[in-house]
Design an enzyme around this catalytic site. Structure first.
Site, PDB file in Angstrom:
ATOM      1  N   THR A 185     -58.292  10.272 -48.141  1.00  0.00           N
ATOM      2  CA  THR A 185     -59.203  10.252 -46.988  1.00  0.00           C
ATOM      3  C   THR A 185     -60.591  10.007 -47.545  1.00  0.00           C
ATOM      4  O   THR A 185     -60.974  10.583 -48.566  1.00  0.00           O
ATOM      5  CB  THR A 185     -59.249  11.584 -46.233  1.00  0.00           C
ATOM      6  OG1 THR A 185     -59.852  12.559 -47.062  1.00  0.00           O
ATOM      7  CG2 THR A 185     -57.889  12.041 -45.816  1.00  0.00           C
ATOM      8  N   GLU A 330     -54.931  14.470 -43.040  1.00  0.00           N
ATOM      9  CA  GLU A 330     -54.487  15.768 -43.574  1.00  0.00           C
ATOM     10  C   GLU A 330     -53.360  16.391 -42.748  1.00  0.00           C
ATOM     11  O   GLU A 330     -52.774  17.386 -43.137  1.00  0.00           O
ATOM     12  CB  GLU A 330     -55.659  16.758 -43.599  1.00  0.00           C
ATOM     13  CG  GLU A 330     -56.696  16.493 -44.671  1.00  0.00           C
ATOM     14  CD  GLU A 330     -57.792  15.530 -44.255  1.00  0.00           C
ATOM     15  OE1 GLU A 330     -57.574  14.736 -43.318  1.00  0.00           O
ATOM     16  OE2 GLU A 330     -58.875  15.570 -44.876  1.00  0.00           O
ATOM     17  N   LYS A 439     -78.086  18.909 -31.949  1.00  0.00           N
ATOM     18  CA  LYS A 439     -78.544  20.264 -31.633  1.00  0.00           C
ATOM     19  C   LYS A 439     -79.936  20.167 -31.018  1.00  0.00           C
ATOM     20  O   LYS A 439     -80.924  19.980 -31.713  1.00  0.00           O
ATOM     21  CB  LYS A 439     -78.528  21.126 -32.880  1.00  0.00           C
ATOM     22  CG  LYS A 439     -77.100  21.318 -33.359  1.00  0.00           C
ATOM     23  CD  LYS A 439     -76.986  22.068 -34.657  1.00  0.00           C
ATOM     24  CE  LYS A 439     -75.517  22.171 -35.026  1.00  0.00           C
ATOM     25  NZ  LYS A 439     -75.220  21.861 -36.397  1.00  0.00           N
ATOM     26  N   TRP A 444     -76.031  22.387 -27.577  1.00  0.00           N
ATOM     27  CA  TRP A 444     -75.339  21.336 -28.304  1.00  0.00           C
ATOM     28  C   TRP A 444     -75.007  20.194 -27.353  1.00  0.00           C
ATOM     29  O   TRP A 444     -74.486  20.426 -26.267  1.00  0.00           O
ATOM     30  CB  TRP A 444     -74.021  21.865 -28.912  1.00  0.00           C
ATOM     31  CG  TRP A 444     -74.221  22.708 -30.121  1.00  0.00           C
ATOM     32  CD1 TRP A 444     -75.377  23.330 -30.492  1.00  0.00           C
ATOM     33  CD2 TRP A 444     -73.243  23.034 -31.105  1.00  0.00           C
ATOM     34  NE1 TRP A 444     -75.179  24.017 -31.656  1.00  0.00           N
ATOM     35  CE2 TRP A 444     -73.879  23.854 -32.053  1.00  0.00           C
ATOM     36  CE3 TRP A 444     -71.899  22.706 -31.277  1.00  0.00           C
ATOM     37  CZ2 TRP A 444     -73.196  24.357 -33.164  1.00  0.00           C
ATOM     38  CZ3 TRP A 444     -71.230  23.210 -32.373  1.00  0.00           C
ATOM     39  CH2 TRP A 444     -71.874  24.021 -33.317  1.00  0.00           C
TER      40      TRP A 444
HETATM   41  P1  AMP Z   1     -58.568  10.288 -40.276  1.00  0.00           P
HETATM   42  O1  AMP Z   1     -58.081  11.274 -41.224  1.00  0.00           O
HETATM   43  O2  AMP Z   1     -59.287   9.144 -40.927  1.00  0.00           O
HETATM   44  O3  AMP Z   1     -57.522   9.825 -39.344  1.00  0.00           O
HETATM   45  O4  AMP Z   1     -59.701  10.985 -39.398  1.00  0.00           O
HETATM   46  C1  AMP Z   1     -59.448  12.171 -38.688  1.00  0.00           C
HETATM   47  C2  AMP Z   1     -60.585  12.446 -37.752  1.00  0.00           C
HETATM   48  O5  AMP Z   1     -60.704  11.405 -36.780  1.00  0.00           O
HETATM   49  C3  AMP Z   1     -60.433  13.688 -36.931  1.00  0.00           C
HETATM   50  O6  AMP Z   1     -60.785  14.848 -37.651  1.00  0.00           O
HETATM   51  C4  AMP Z   1     -61.366  13.413 -35.767  1.00  0.00           C
HETATM   52  O7  AMP Z   1     -62.714  13.661 -36.100  1.00  0.00           O
HETATM   53  C5  AMP Z   1     -61.203  11.930 -35.567  1.00  0.00           C
HETATM   54  N1  AMP Z   1     -60.246  11.663 -34.491  1.00  0.00           N
HETATM   55  C6  AMP Z   1     -58.949  11.348 -34.595  1.00  0.00           C
HETATM   56  N2  AMP Z   1     -58.404  11.159 -33.380  1.00  0.00           N
HETATM   57  C7  AMP Z   1     -59.373  11.362 -32.476  1.00  0.00           C
HETATM   58  C8  AMP Z   1     -59.442  11.344 -31.052  1.00  0.00           C
HETATM   59  N3  AMP Z   1     -58.404  11.023 -30.293  1.00  0.00           N
HETATM   60  N4  AMP Z   1     -60.632  11.645 -30.474  1.00  0.00           N
HETATM   61  C9  AMP Z   1     -61.715  11.959 -31.221  1.00  0.00           C
HETATM   62  N5  AMP Z   1     -61.708  11.991 -32.559  1.00  0.00           N
HETATM   63  C10 AMP Z   1     -60.554  11.700 -33.182  1.00  0.00           C
END
Ligand code: AMP
Length: 542
Positions: A185, A330, A439, A444
């Site tokens: 990641t 993760e 903020k 928020w």
């Molecule tokens: P990744 O590991 O690159 O898939 O990123 C994960 C992160 O993407 C999550 O912790 C969220 O911050 C964001 N994320 C994934 N799905 C969504 C969703 N449907 N709406 C908003 N944020 C999302």
């Protein structure tokens, strides 16, 4: 007393063996990097995965070794998924959109012994090959006729490698907690960190993807994963599809609206999955050309928040159900899906959209809770928000080689870095990434809320909202937006549009227009770059 049930390990090889045996004729269709559409089936994929395992063993790849891939979604990548994990090695998917230095860092950190690459990424690898100390072979995923001139050392042609074997190979049986695949990641701070999946976690996650209230993957589906196989294992779809014997359609490198749409229609795609930016392009193409989706009945949108206007267009204009999903690399990655409950079936359309807009309910086996900064659990009332913590049998317990130290608390909770609400029905809504919240004077403001509303304004294609320092309120929201080509939408139009849905204190202090917004390698808005770019920006209200 222990149950008297056979203790067969849950292994990824069993998925492709099942697909090859019981769904052997089901097609896997790929748009190839070489050009033509390629058709194969699960019987062939199973056989060639076995040949690949034999070939890798012959090259000296041993149990537990990491094998890297730099590849689009295609049948050869699928063979590598099953062949490498099936033989007990670790399939390490590398995101080719990362900077070359990051790719070199990741391949070295993983100690990849072999790297498989599509033709597209040969020049990229040539530039960093001298830094890749652990790599003993580069395998180019093509046939002899298309082998390029290359300065890569120890190069092998994929087809020659695979077809030299006879496929008489029994998948080895080993402990189900054995590592199966690895995906880094790219956090916004520090080096990328590796999430190391296990066979057991992958199989359990696949079952979840196949449940009706998960993604509902089943044999009746034809699935086109736009989400790349290097982004959290294409959200687990390749495994779930094999387990269901579902037809797969692989888009290769062509991700524009036209190419995706044509493939969907030609192959009768029923289910697709991707990030909002991809669907923006697809919907743009479909609208410009007055087209319809004739077979697609649902699409998974995740990776970033799906804006209301996008869900409305899919559902109301095209009759395509939207499964808004949330998760993380993760988390294998599925955490929540925005399916409606039985009691929602008769709600008016716009009330149903209100529900679909949330990131959804937790799937079975993923626990969620929200806590304040002191770790106190917050109420599940849909209003209180807090840091979102998760735990479950497909959630990381720590990064590869212990990078970043301990990542779960004593009760096993992993902090997602997201801020969210949970409602009494169990629907979770992401308010923001914890570092993106604005903020303002003790309150928020959710950047995601403002972005979602801003892209609903006619003439706006994409919008990012960031916090800009303010002398009185600490921080105030700034909208950075991209206009539809040829549209004359103004700052005033956007602000006026936002007044309909946002409270006065949530309204942005300014709107600026740019030609394009920066994205991360997985298609998310790159807010760190925007914050840097606009760090000295003077708001008109300051
Ligand atoms: P990744 O590991 O690159 O898939 O990123 C994960 C992160 O993407 C999550 O912790 C969220 O911050 C964001 N994320 C994934 N799905 C969504 C969703 N449907 N709406 C908003 N944020 C999302």
């Amino acid at each position: 007393m222990r149950g008297l049930i056979q203790d067969r390990p849950l292994l990824i090889s069993s998925q492709i063996e099942y697909a090859g045996t019981y769904h052997g004729d089901v097609e896997i269709v790929s748009r190839t990097v070489e050009g033509p559409i390629h058709r194969t089936n699960y019987r062939e994929i199973n056989l060639r995965s076995k040949k690949l395992a034999q070939a890798l063993a012959r090259l000296g790849v041993e149990f537990g070794d990491r094998v890297g891939t730099l590849a689009w979604n295609g049948y050869r990548h699928l063979e590598i998924y099953f062949g490498v994990s099936g033989m007990g090695c670790v399939c390490h998917t590398i995101n080719p959109r990362l900077f070359p230095e990051q790719i070199a860092y990741i391949a070295n950190h993983a100690e990849d012994k072999v790297i498989f690459t599509d033709l597209t990424f040969v020049p990229l690898l040539e530039a960093i090959a001298s830094e890749l100390g652990s790599v003993q072979h580069f395998v180019i995923m093509t046939d002899e006729a298309h082998m390029p001139e290359t300065s890569l050392p120890n190069v092998i042609c994929y087809e020659t490698l695979v077809e030299a074997e006879n496929g008489e190979y029994d998948w080895p049986v080993f402990d189900e907690m054995t590592a199966s695949s690895l995906c880094y990641t790219s956090g916004t701070t520090g080096n990328p960190k590796g999430v190391l999946y296990a066979h057991r976690s992958t199989i359990l996650h696949s079952y979840c993807v196949c449940t009706n209230d998960g993604l509902g993957v089943c044999n009746a589906d034809t699935i086109l994963p736009v989400v790349p196989m290097f982004h959290a294992n294409a959200w687990g779809i390749p495994y779930a599809a094999a387990m269901s014997g579902a037809k797969m359609v692989m888009p290769g490198s062509e991700m524009d609206g036209k190419s995706i749409y044509e493939l969907m229609e030609a192959e009768g795609v029923t289910l697709s999955a991707g990030v909002p930016t991809v669907w923006l392009m697809l919907l743009g193409y479909v609208k410009e050309n007055s087209l319809k989706f004739s077979t697609m009945n649902r699409t998974v949108i995740g990776g970033s928040a799906a804006p209301r206007s996008m869900i409305e267009t899919f559902v109301n204009e095209y009759g395509v159900n939207v499964i808004h999903a949330w998760g993380m690399t993760e988390m294998s990655p599925l955490g929540t899906t925005g399916n409606l409950l039985k009691k929602h079936q008769d709600l008016p359309g716009d009330k149903q959209i209100d529900i679909r807009l949330k990131q959804g309910r937790t799937v079975f086996n993923v626990d969620l809770k929200i806590v304040d900064d002191e770790g106190n659990e917050q109420p599940r009332d849909g209003v209180a928000f807090g840091r979102l913590l998760v735990r479950g049998p497909w959630i990381t317990s720590g990064y590869f080689k212990a990078e970043g130290g301990s990542v779960v608390d004593e009760e096993g909770w992993f902090d997602t870095g997201d801020v969210a609400t949970l409602d009494p029905d169990g629907y979770m809504q992401i308010t923001d990434r914890s570092k993106d919240v604005i903020k303002s004077g003790g309150e928020w403001i959710s950047s995601i809320d403002v972005e979602n509303e801003a892209v609903g304004c006619p003439g706006i294609v994409e919008a990012a909202v960031i916090a800009v320092p303010h002398p009185k309120w600490d921080e105030r929201p700034l909208v950075i937006a991209v206009k539809e080509e040829g549209h004359s939408v103004t700052k005033e139009d956007v602000l006026h549009h936002l007044e309909n849905t946002l409270a006065k204190w949530q309204l942005p202090d300014d709107v600026v227009f740019v030609d394009e917004l920066p994205h991360t390698a997985t298609g998310k808005l790159l807010k760190t770059a925007l914050r840097e770019q606009f760090k000295d920006y003077k708001l008109p209200t300051a």
